[in-house]
Motif scaffolding. Structure first.
Motif, PDB file in Angstrom:
ATOM      1  N   ALA A  18      -6.594   7.298  -5.906  1.00  0.00           N
ATOM      2  CA  ALA A  18      -5.382   6.847  -5.205  1.00  0.00           C
ATOM      3  C   ALA A  18      -4.412   6.262  -6.212  1.00  0.00           C
ATOM      4  O   ALA A  18      -4.809   5.550  -7.146  1.00  0.00           O
ATOM      5  CB  ALA A  18      -5.720   5.814  -4.144  1.00  0.00           C
ATOM      6  N   THR A  19      -3.142   6.581  -6.038  1.00  0.00           N
ATOM      7  CA  THR A  19      -2.106   5.917  -6.804  1.00  0.00           C
ATOM      8  C   THR A  19      -2.212   4.414  -6.573  1.00  0.00           C
ATOM      9  O   THR A  19      -2.529   3.975  -5.476  1.00  0.00           O
ATOM     10  CB  THR A  19      -0.727   6.422  -6.368  1.00  0.00           C
ATOM     11  OG1 THR A  19      -0.677   7.834  -6.524  1.00  0.00           O
ATOM     12  CG2 THR A  19       0.375   5.808  -7.213  1.00  0.00           C
ATOM     13  N   GLY A  20      -1.950   3.608  -7.601  1.00  0.00           N
ATOM     14  CA  GLY A  20      -2.165   2.176  -7.520  1.00  0.00           C
ATOM     15  C   GLY A  20      -1.286   1.466  -6.513  1.00  0.00           C
ATOM     16  O   GLY A  20      -0.211   1.947  -6.127  1.00  0.00           O
ATOM     17  N   ASN A  21      -1.746   0.293  -6.076  1.00  0.00           N
ATOM     18  CA  ASN A  21      -0.962  -0.560  -5.180  1.00  0.00           C
ATOM     19  C   ASN A  21       0.283  -1.087  -5.897  1.00  0.00           C
ATOM     20  O   ASN A  21       0.372  -1.070  -7.121  1.00  0.00           O
ATOM     21  CB  ASN A  21      -1.800  -1.742  -4.701  1.00  0.00           C
ATOM     22  CG  ASN A  21      -2.895  -1.321  -3.742  1.00  0.00           C
ATOM     23  OD1 ASN A  21      -2.895  -0.221  -3.221  1.00  0.00           O
ATOM     24  ND2 ASN A  21      -3.840  -2.216  -3.515  1.00  0.00           N
ATOM     25  N   PHE A  80       0.824  -1.207   0.000  1.00  0.00           N
ATOM     26  CA  PHE A  80       0.000   0.000   0.000  1.00  0.00           C
ATOM     27  C   PHE A  80       0.861   1.261   0.000  1.00  0.00           C
ATOM     28  O   PHE A  80       0.584   2.220   0.721  1.00  0.00           O
ATOM     29  CB  PHE A  80      -0.948  -0.001   1.205  1.00  0.00           C
ATOM     30  CG  PHE A  80      -1.967  -1.105   1.155  1.00  0.00           C
ATOM     31  CD1 PHE A  80      -2.926  -1.136   0.167  1.00  0.00           C
ATOM     32  CD2 PHE A  80      -1.944  -2.124   2.083  1.00  0.00           C
ATOM     33  CE1 PHE A  80      -3.861  -2.154   0.114  1.00  0.00           C
ATOM     34  CE2 PHE A  80      -2.866  -3.149   2.050  1.00  0.00           C
ATOM     35  CZ  PHE A  80      -3.835  -3.165   1.058  1.00  0.00           C
ATOM     36  N   ASP A  81       1.896   1.268  -0.814  1.00  0.00           N
ATOM     37  CA  ASP A  81       2.706   2.473  -1.002  1.00  0.00           C
ATOM     38  C   ASP A  81       2.003   3.372  -2.023  1.00  0.00           C
ATOM     39  O   ASP A  81       2.478   3.579  -3.134  1.00  0.00           O
ATOM     40  CB  ASP A  81       4.102   2.088  -1.489  1.00  0.00           C
ATOM     41  CG  ASP A  81       4.996   3.293  -1.720  1.00  0.00           C
ATOM     42  OD1 ASP A  81       5.005   4.196  -0.864  1.00  0.00           O
ATOM     43  OD2 ASP A  81       5.674   3.345  -2.770  1.00  0.00           O
ATOM     44  N   ASN A  82       0.842   3.870  -1.638  1.00  0.00           N
ATOM     45  CA  ASN A  82       0.033   4.728  -2.520  1.00  0.00           C
ATOM     46  C   ASN A  82       0.505   6.161  -2.382  1.00  0.00           C
ATOM     47  O   ASN A  82       0.256   6.817  -1.375  1.00  0.00           O
ATOM     48  CB  ASN A  82      -1.444   4.616  -2.150  1.00  0.00           C
ATOM     49  CG  ASN A  82      -1.920   3.178  -2.058  1.00  0.00           C
ATOM     50  OD1 ASN A  82      -2.293   2.720  -0.995  1.00  0.00           O
ATOM     51  ND2 ASN A  82      -1.885   2.456  -3.153  1.00  0.00           N
ATOM     52  N   ARG A  83       1.181   6.664  -3.400  1.00  0.00           N
ATOM     53  CA  ARG A  83       1.844   7.957  -3.273  1.00  0.00           C
ATOM     54  C   ARG A  83       0.856   9.104  -3.089  1.00  0.00           C
ATOM     55  O   ARG A  83       1.069   9.998  -2.255  1.00  0.00           O
ATOM     56  CB  ARG A  83       2.720   8.211  -4.511  1.00  0.00           C
ATOM     57  CG  ARG A  83       3.601   9.444  -4.385  1.00  0.00           C
ATOM     58  CD  ARG A  83       4.725   9.224  -3.381  1.00  0.00           C
ATOM     59  NE  ARG A  83       5.654   8.213  -3.860  1.00  0.00           N
ATOM     60  CZ  ARG A  83       5.817   7.028  -3.279  1.00  0.00           C
ATOM     61  NH1 ARG A  83       5.128   6.712  -2.186  1.00  0.00           N
ATOM     62  NH2 ARG A  83       6.676   6.149  -3.751  1.00  0.00           N
ATOM     63  N   HIS A  84      -0.204   9.143  -3.883  1.00  0.00           N
ATOM     64  CA  HIS A  84      -1.152  10.260  -3.836  1.00  0.00           C
ATOM     65  C   HIS A  84      -2.548   9.741  -3.533  1.00  0.00           C
ATOM     66  O   HIS A  84      -2.958   8.693  -4.045  1.00  0.00           O
ATOM     67  CB  HIS A  84      -1.180  11.008  -5.175  1.00  0.00           C
ATOM     68  CG  HIS A  84       0.170  11.434  -5.660  1.00  0.00           C
ATOM     69  ND1 HIS A  84       0.818  12.544  -5.169  1.00  0.00           N
ATOM     70  CD2 HIS A  84       1.004  10.884  -6.586  1.00  0.00           C
ATOM     71  CE1 HIS A  84       1.987  12.673  -5.778  1.00  0.00           C
ATOM     72  NE2 HIS A  84       2.126  11.675  -6.630  1.00  0.00           N
ATOM     73  N   LYS A  85      -3.263  10.476  -2.698  1.00  0.00           N
ATOM     74  CA  LYS A  85      -4.660  10.147  -2.416  1.00  0.00           C
ATOM     75  C   LYS A  85      -5.487  11.427  -2.385  1.00  0.00           C
ATOM     76  O   LYS A  85      -5.085  12.424  -1.777  1.00  0.00           O
ATOM     77  CB  LYS A  85      -4.797   9.410  -1.075  1.00  0.00           C
ATOM     78  CG  LYS A  85      -4.339   7.959  -1.104  1.00  0.00           C
ATOM     79  CD  LYS A  85      -4.690   7.236   0.185  1.00  0.00           C
ATOM     80  CE  LYS A  85      -4.283   5.766   0.126  1.00  0.00           C
ATOM     81  NZ  LYS A  85      -4.635   5.039   1.366  1.00  0.00           N
TER      82      LYS A  85
END
Length: 370
Positions: free
Chosen positions: A242-245, A215-220
């Motif tokens: 959300a940026t992808g997993n 779950f290193d989602n950079r942008h949400k």
């Protein structure tokens, strides 16, 4: 029950089945918590707490002291600064077999000889409310250290006891968020944006080097809107981006040493049953590929009817994923195979495609309050 796996193989020439280890792990948990709120001066407020937790597993008890501290500084009317620290622990944690949240995800207890999952988090932020209370603005940041993080190892297989395929190490997570909220009027709602990082370091995985977490989602981005047409009818909408997993995908394949005529006694080679002679996969690192971005719009409406004597009924209708965007859940590999002069299979073409399952979904519900 950490695992209960049944494996059956059917072939024209043979048929057999195996049932792998199935067992229960018994655990106990108890805890007490105390908190105090103190305001020594007008511009300073302090909340301090302590939780003492006791976990019992494998005939062994783990005791964890978890302090929490929050300090609020009133800088001027409507503007405040908050800083906080918290330590937490838990006996179980989610260990995923895939790169999305599914019902098949497992909550696994701590392994024998391992310590609890613990985290230490520091954070702070600025908070502002307009004089009339109509709008709120917040800017926050945090940093978290984790110990005892669990990940499945790189040889993970459904055929094995999952407790034997879990390794433990460290993790970190940090980032910030900005949000603005409208609190009054017919139209209310909020908009927030988060910038975040999450990493893991597990001995035995990725060569012992740091790698991005699932779950290193950079942008949400989250947007919620509520509009009150009348005392009986309210409309609402929410949009999330959300940026992808992260997931691990081979970036190439190369010929196995056995296929290159190196003697089989000294040549490592893939299992013919599992890899169908298509060569060896080449991975650059753990979680080396990011899935496409996730986004979804949900819309709904609620209709309230007062029934008297404090009772009321509420009908709610809505659409999940209103514009029917097929968010990628995982990536699967497609292969076209040719055969060489020695009749050995060789990959002719390999490509990857995303897989999605959730389209637009309508929903309706009725709630009765009394």
């Amino acid at each position: 029950m950490p695992t209960a796996v049944e494996h059956t193989v059917d072939k024209p020439s043979a048929s057999f089945g195996n049932t792998y280890t199935s067992y229960h792990i018994h655990a106990n948990e108890a805890g007490v918590y105390a908190n105090i709120a103190y305001e020594p001066v007008r511009w300073l407020g302090i909340d301090a707490g302590m939780r003492i937790a006791n976990y019992g597993i494998y005939s062994k008890w783990h005791t964890s002291a978890e302090p929490r501290l929050l300090a609020r500084f009133a800088l001027q009317p409507g503007l405040s600064l908050k800083v906080n620290y918290a330590r937490m622990s838990q006996l179980v944690q989610q260990v995923s077999d895939s790169y999305v949240n599914l019902p098949t995800d497992n909550w696994m207890p701590v392994g024998q000889g391992e310590d609890l999952l613990t985290s230490d988090q520091v954070g702070g932020g600025l908070y502002y409310d307009t004089r009339d209370g109509a709008y709120s603005l917040s800017v926050e940041g945090y940093y978290k250290w984790l110990d005892g993080v669990a990940e499945v190892n790189e040889d993970y297989s459904y055929s094995y006891d999952k407790m034997q395929n879990i390794l433990y190490g460290r993790g970190s997570a940090y980032g910030g968020e900005i949000a603005i909220t409208r609190n009054t009027g017919r139209l209310t709602g909020s908009i927030s944006y988060g910038l975040m990082w999450a990493h893991r370091k597990i001995p035995g995985i990725n060569g012992g080097k740091w790698f991005p977490a699932k779950f290193d989602n950079r942008h949400k981005v989250n947007v919620t809107l509520n509009y009150k047409l009348s005392d009986r009818i309210e409309l609402n909408a929410s949009w999330v981006f959300a940026t992808g997993n992260r997931m691990t995908v081979p970036v190439g394949m190369y010929q196995s040493m056995q296929d290159a005529d190196i003697p089989g006694a000294i040549a490592p080679h893939p299992d013919e049953e599992m890899n169908q002679g298509l060569g060896l996969n080449y991975y650059t690192s753990r979680n080396n590929v990011r899935l496409p971005a996730y986004h979804r719009l949900d819309i709904g409406a609620s209709f309230t009817r007062q029934l008297g004597k404090g009772r009321k009924g509420v009908w709610r209708v809505g659409l999940y994923n209103a514009y029917c965007h097929f968010n990628p859940m995982t990536v699967r590999r497609r292969e076209w195979v040719s055969f060489g002069s020695n009749n050995a299979a060789r990959p002719w073409d390999v490509h990857y495609e995303t897989f999605s399952i959730f389209p637009i979904i309508p929903n309706v519900s009725y709630s009765y309050y009394f």
